[in-house]
Scaffold this motif. Structure first.
Motif, short mmCIF file in Angstrom:
data_model
loop_
_atom_site.label_atom_id
_atom_site.label_comp_id
_atom_site.label_asym_id
_atom_site.label_seq_id
_atom_site.Cartn_x
_atom_site.Cartn_y
_atom_site.Cartn_z
N ALA A 36 43.43 23.13 38.25
CA ALA A 36 43.34 24.39 37.51
C ALA A 36 42.28 25.26 38.20
CB ALA A 36 42.97 24.15 36.06
N ILE A 37 42.70 26.41 38.71
CA ILE A 37 41.78 27.34 39.38
C ILE A 37 41.54 28.53 38.47
CG2 ILE A 37 41.41 28.85 41.37
CD1 ILE A 37 43.36 27.10 42.93
N ARG A 38 40.27 28.84 38.24
CA ARG A 38 39.92 30.05 37.50
C ARG A 38 39.68 31.14 38.54
NH1 ARG A 38 34.96 32.07 35.67
NH2 ARG A 38 33.97 30.11 36.19
N PRO A 39 40.63 32.06 38.72
CA PRO A 39 40.53 33.04 39.80
C PRO A 39 39.30 33.94 39.67
CG PRO A 39 42.74 33.02 38.87
CD PRO A 39 41.86 32.22 37.95
N LEU A 40 38.51 33.94 40.72
CA LEU A 40 37.39 34.88 40.82
C LEU A 40 37.64 35.87 41.94
CD1 LEU A 40 34.21 32.67 40.38
CD2 LEU A 40 35.37 34.09 38.69
N VAL A 65 44.41 33.07 46.20
CA VAL A 65 43.65 33.08 44.96
C VAL A 65 42.61 31.97 45.07
CG1 VAL A 65 43.76 32.75 42.46
CG2 VAL A 65 45.65 33.86 43.65
N SER A 66 41.34 32.28 44.79
CA SER A 66 40.31 31.25 44.90
C SER A 66 39.30 31.37 43.77
CB SER A 66 39.60 31.36 46.25
OG SER A 66 38.98 32.61 46.38
N GLY A 67 38.62 30.25 43.53
CA GLY A 67 37.60 30.22 42.49
C GLY A 67 37.26 28.79 42.09
N PRO A 86 38.09 41.66 43.78
CA PRO A 86 37.52 40.75 42.80
C PRO A 86 38.46 40.61 41.59
CG PRO A 86 35.90 42.35 43.51
CD PRO A 86 37.22 42.79 44.06
N ALA A 87 38.48 39.46 40.97
CA ALA A 87 39.39 39.19 39.86
C ALA A 87 39.22 40.18 38.72
CB ALA A 87 39.21 37.77 39.36
N GLN A 88 38.02 40.69 38.49
CA GLN A 88 37.78 41.60 37.39
C GLN A 88 38.56 42.90 37.55
OE1 GLN A 88 35.60 40.13 39.29
NE2 GLN A 88 33.76 39.50 38.21
N GLN A 89 38.93 43.25 38.78
CA GLN A 89 39.63 44.50 39.03
C GLN A 89 41.16 44.34 39.04
OE1 GLN A 89 38.10 46.22 42.61
NE2 GLN A 89 35.99 46.17 41.90
N GLN A 149 35.52 23.85 43.94
CA GLN A 149 36.17 25.10 44.33
C GLN A 149 37.54 24.80 44.94
OE1 GLN A 149 34.67 28.36 44.16
NE2 GLN A 149 33.22 27.26 42.88
N ALA A 150 38.46 25.75 44.82
CA ALA A 150 39.76 25.60 45.46
C ALA A 150 40.36 26.97 45.72
CB ALA A 150 40.70 24.78 44.58
N ALA A 151 41.32 26.99 46.62
CA ALA A 151 42.05 28.22 46.93
C ALA A 151 43.50 27.83 47.18
CB ALA A 151 41.48 28.91 48.16
N VAL A 152 44.39 28.74 46.86
CA VAL A 152 45.81 28.54 47.16
C VAL A 152 46.32 29.80 47.83
CG1 VAL A 152 46.57 29.30 44.87
CG2 VAL A 152 48.05 27.84 46.24
N PHE A 153 47.09 29.61 48.89
CA PHE A 153 47.68 30.73 49.62
C PHE A 153 49.19 30.64 49.47
CE2 PHE A 153 49.51 32.69 53.45
CZ PHE A 153 48.95 33.95 53.34
N VAL A 154 49.80 31.72 49.02
CA VAL A 154 51.25 31.77 48.82
C VAL A 154 51.80 32.84 49.76
CG1 VAL A 154 53.10 32.13 47.16
CG2 VAL A 154 50.92 31.14 46.41
N PRO A 155 52.49 32.40 50.85
CA PRO A 155 53.02 33.38 51.80
C PRO A 155 54.40 33.89 51.39
CG PRO A 155 53.39 31.17 52.62
CD PRO A 155 52.63 31.03 51.31
N ASP A 156 54.71 35.09 51.79
CA ASP A 156 56.05 35.65 51.65
C ASP A 156 56.44 36.20 53.03
OD1 ASP A 156 58.39 37.03 51.16
OD2 ASP A 156 57.72 37.84 49.25
#
Length: 98
Positions: free
Chosen positions: A69-73, A41-43, A92-95, A25-32
């Motif tokens: 490579a993260i598959r976003p869930l 984004v995590s998955g 959720p990624a589906q939405q 599993q992994a997550a990335v946070f992109v701040p602005d």
């Protein structure tokens, strides 16, 4: 869809690669900071290195030592305000529509 995160020599961006190998599993946070929000984004995640980096789509990231490579869930948008503290909106990624 996958989010590709390249790791280049000296950037130290993927210091937690061992955790990805262990958990998958992994997550990335992109701040602005200018706009006062960030996106997480995590998955499930995979690590790619070696000869596979010479194939599509990895060849578009020349010089990378490895790629996560993260598959976003799951997506989470974090808004913050110095007076009120952070607020979270999770989707959720589906939405998601991109």
């Amino acid at each position: 869809m996958r989010v590709l995160l390249p790791d280049y020599t000296g950037n130290g961006a993927l210091e937690a690669v061992g955790n990805i190998w262990e958990t998958g599993q992994a997550a990335v946070f992109v701040p602005d900071p200018e706009r006062g929000y960030g996106v997480c984004v995590s998955g499930p995640a995979e690590l790619f290195d070696g000869e596979v980096l010479q194939t599509e789509p990895f060849v578009k990231l020349p010089g990378a030592q490895r790629i996560v490579a993260i598959r976003p869930l799951y997506y989470q948008v974090q808004f913050w305000n110095d007076d009120l503290g952070p607020e979270f909106v999770s989707v959720p990624a589906q939405q998601m529509t991109c």
